[in-house]
Motif scaffolding. Structure first.
Motif, PDB file in Angstrom:
ATOM      1  N   UNK A  29       0.825  -1.188   0.000  1.00 50.90           N
ATOM      2  CA  UNK A  29       0.000   0.000   0.000  1.00 50.90           C
ATOM      3  C   UNK A  29       0.864   1.244   0.000  1.00 50.90           C
ATOM      4  N   UNK A  30       0.217   2.383  -0.137  1.00 42.03           N
ATOM      5  CA  UNK A  30       0.906   3.668  -0.166  1.00 42.03           C
ATOM      6  C   UNK A  30       0.367   4.529   0.968  1.00 42.03           C
ATOM      7  N   UNK A  31       1.278   5.104   1.737  1.00 43.06           N
ATOM      8  CA  UNK A  31       0.903   6.002   2.829  1.00 43.06           C
ATOM      9  C   UNK A  31       1.592   7.336   2.592  1.00 43.06           C
ATOM     10  N   UNK A  32       0.835   8.424   2.679  1.00 44.01           N
ATOM     11  CA  UNK A  32       1.392   9.767   2.586  1.00 44.01           C
ATOM     12  C   UNK A  32       1.457  10.380   3.968  1.00 44.01           C
ATOM     13  N   UNK A  40      -1.583  11.807   5.581  1.00 49.26           N
ATOM     14  CA  UNK A  40      -2.371  12.575   4.619  1.00 49.26           C
ATOM     15  C   UNK A  40      -3.025  11.708   3.556  1.00 49.26           C
ATOM     16  N   UNK A  41      -2.582  10.451   3.439  1.00 51.62           N
ATOM     17  CA  UNK A  41      -3.129   9.575   2.397  1.00 51.62           C
ATOM     18  C   UNK A  41      -2.874   8.122   2.779  1.00 51.62           C
ATOM     19  N   UNK A  42      -3.879   7.280   2.597  1.00 51.55           N
ATOM     20  CA  UNK A  42      -3.742   5.834   2.779  1.00 51.55           C
ATOM     21  C   UNK A  42      -4.447   5.167   1.611  1.00 51.55           C
ATOM     22  N   UNK A  43      -3.729   4.350   0.875  1.00 58.58           N
ATOM     23  CA  UNK A  43      -4.335   3.638  -0.257  1.00 58.58           C
ATOM     24  C   UNK A  43      -4.931   2.323   0.221  1.00 58.58           C
ATOM     25  N   UNK A  44      -5.678   1.704  -0.669  1.00 57.91           N
ATOM     26  CA  UNK A  44      -6.099   0.329  -0.413  1.00 57.91           C
ATOM     27  C   UNK A  44      -4.870  -0.567  -0.542  1.00 57.91           C
ATOM     28  N   UNK A  45      -4.996  -1.830  -0.171  1.00 56.78           N
ATOM     29  CA  UNK A  45      -3.888  -2.763  -0.316  1.00 56.78           C
ATOM     30  C   UNK A  45      -3.950  -3.440  -1.675  1.00 56.78           C
ATOM     31  N   UNK A  46      -2.770  -3.717  -2.223  1.00 57.36           N
ATOM     32  CA  UNK A  46      -2.625  -4.378  -3.517  1.00 57.36           C
ATOM     33  C   UNK A  46      -1.775  -5.630  -3.325  1.00 57.36           C
ATOM     34  N   UNK A  52       5.603  -0.362  -7.329  1.00 58.46           N
ATOM     35  CA  UNK A  52       5.313   0.850  -6.559  1.00 58.46           C
ATOM     36  C   UNK A  52       4.729   1.924  -7.475  1.00 58.46           C
ATOM     37  N   UNK A  53       5.261   2.037  -8.678  1.00 62.43           N
ATOM     38  CA  UNK A  53       4.769   3.006  -9.653  1.00 62.43           C
ATOM     39  C   UNK A  53       3.284   2.773  -9.955  1.00 62.43           C
ATOM     40  N   UNK A  54       2.910   1.522 -10.146  1.00 55.58           N
ATOM     41  CA  UNK A  54       1.509   1.202 -10.470  1.00 55.58           C
ATOM     42  C   UNK A  54       0.593   1.516  -9.293  1.00 55.58           C
ATOM     43  N   UNK A  55       1.067   1.326  -8.077  1.00 60.51           N
ATOM     44  CA  UNK A  55       0.261   1.694  -6.903  1.00 60.51           C
ATOM     45  C   UNK A  55       0.022   3.200  -6.893  1.00 60.51           C
ATOM     46  N   UNK A  56       1.060   3.989  -7.166  1.00 64.46           N
ATOM     47  CA  UNK A  56       0.915   5.450  -7.206  1.00 64.46           C
ATOM     48  C   UNK A  56      -0.141   5.836  -8.242  1.00 64.46           C
ATOM     49  N   UNK A  57      -0.111   5.204  -9.394  1.00 62.30           N
ATOM     50  CA  UNK A  57      -1.054   5.531 -10.462  1.00 62.30           C
ATOM     51  C   UNK A  57      -2.473   5.103 -10.112  1.00 62.30           C
ATOM     52  N   UNK A  58      -2.654   3.892  -9.618  1.00 60.63           N
ATOM     53  CA  UNK A  58      -3.997   3.342  -9.351  1.00 60.63           C
ATOM     54  C   UNK A  58      -4.650   3.874  -8.077  1.00 60.63           C
ATOM     55  N   UNK A  59      -3.862   4.294  -7.110  1.00 56.74           N
ATOM     56  CA  UNK A  59      -4.368   4.575  -5.762  1.00 56.74           C
ATOM     57  C   UNK A  59      -5.188   5.855  -5.629  1.00 56.74           C
ATOM     58  N   UNK A  60      -5.082   6.765  -6.577  1.00 56.90           N
ATOM     59  CA  UNK A  60      -5.741   8.054  -6.431  1.00 56.90           C
ATOM     60  C   UNK A  60      -4.831   9.116  -5.843  1.00 56.90           C
ATOM     61  N   UNK A  63      -4.391  12.356  -7.682  1.00 57.61           N
ATOM     62  CA  UNK A  63      -5.559  13.246  -7.757  1.00 57.61           C
ATOM     63  C   UNK A  63      -5.645  14.191  -6.557  1.00 57.61           C
ATOM     64  N   UNK A  64      -4.699  14.081  -5.627  1.00 57.36           N
ATOM     65  CA  UNK A  64      -4.684  14.996  -4.476  1.00 57.36           C
ATOM     66  C   UNK A  64      -4.455  16.428  -4.966  1.00 57.36           C
ATOM     67  N   UNK A  65      -4.900  17.416  -4.207  1.00 58.82           N
ATOM     68  CA  UNK A  65      -4.751  18.815  -4.636  1.00 58.82           C
ATOM     69  C   UNK A  65      -3.331  19.357  -4.420  1.00 58.82           C
ATOM     70  N   UNK A  66      -2.409  18.941  -5.273  1.00 57.38           N
ATOM     71  CA  UNK A  66      -1.032  19.431  -5.187  1.00 57.38           C
ATOM     72  C   UNK A  66      -0.961  20.884  -5.633  1.00 57.38           C
ATOM     73  N   UNK A  67       0.029  21.601  -5.100  1.00 58.40           N
ATOM     74  CA  UNK A  67       0.297  22.969  -5.518  1.00 58.40           C
ATOM     75  C   UNK A  67       1.668  23.017  -6.169  1.00 58.40           C
ATOM     76  N   UNK A  68       1.897  24.048  -6.972  1.00 58.05           N
ATOM     77  CA  UNK A  68       3.183  24.220  -7.626  1.00 58.05           C
ATOM     78  C   UNK A  68       4.292  24.260  -6.569  1.00 58.05           C
TER      79      UNK A  68
END
Length: 112
Positions: A29-32, A40-46, A52-60, A63-68
């Motif tokens: 999983x991915x934790x921010x 700030x972020x917890x993904x589902x488990x895969x 790891x790259x595919x988890x970043x892409x699939x997890x959402x 789509x977080x509100x990043x700023x420049x």
């Protein structure tokens, strides 16, 4: 994050759960976490075989509100520079590798 799990009886499922990095069956999983330590972020488990790259892409996560000039810190091997939103920096901490001491450059603070 990787969580070790019991080896299933199914060879097919075992192949999906096996992590080449950890050398056993896992869920991933991915934790921010913010610089202040807040989660700030917890993904589902895969399944452990997913990259790891595919988890970043699939997890959402993307789509977080990043700023420049926001910065994402990741472990070595996270090849995600090209999928991060424009203006978001990727920081991967230096590693000793074969050296016994970090270089002067690796000890300098990160700058934008």
């Amino acid at each position: 994050m990787e969580v070790r799990c019991q080896m299933p009886n199914s060879l097919h499922l075992n192949g999906k759960l096996f992590s080449n990095y950890k050398h056993h069956t896992t869920f991933k999983g991915l934790i921010g976490i913010s610089p202040g330590g807040a989660v700030t972020f917890i993904s589902q488990l895969y399944t452990g075989s997913i990259s790891d790259r595919e988890i970043v892409i699939r997890s959402g996560f993307l789509k977080l509100p990043f700023q420049n000039d926001d910065s994402v810190m990741a472990d070595k091997g996270f090849k995600i520079e090209d999928v991060l939103p424009i203006g978001v920096l990727l920081n991967i901490p230096p590693f000793l590798g074969q050296s016994s001491q970090m270089s002067t450059k690796d000890n300098e603070p990160l700058t934008k």
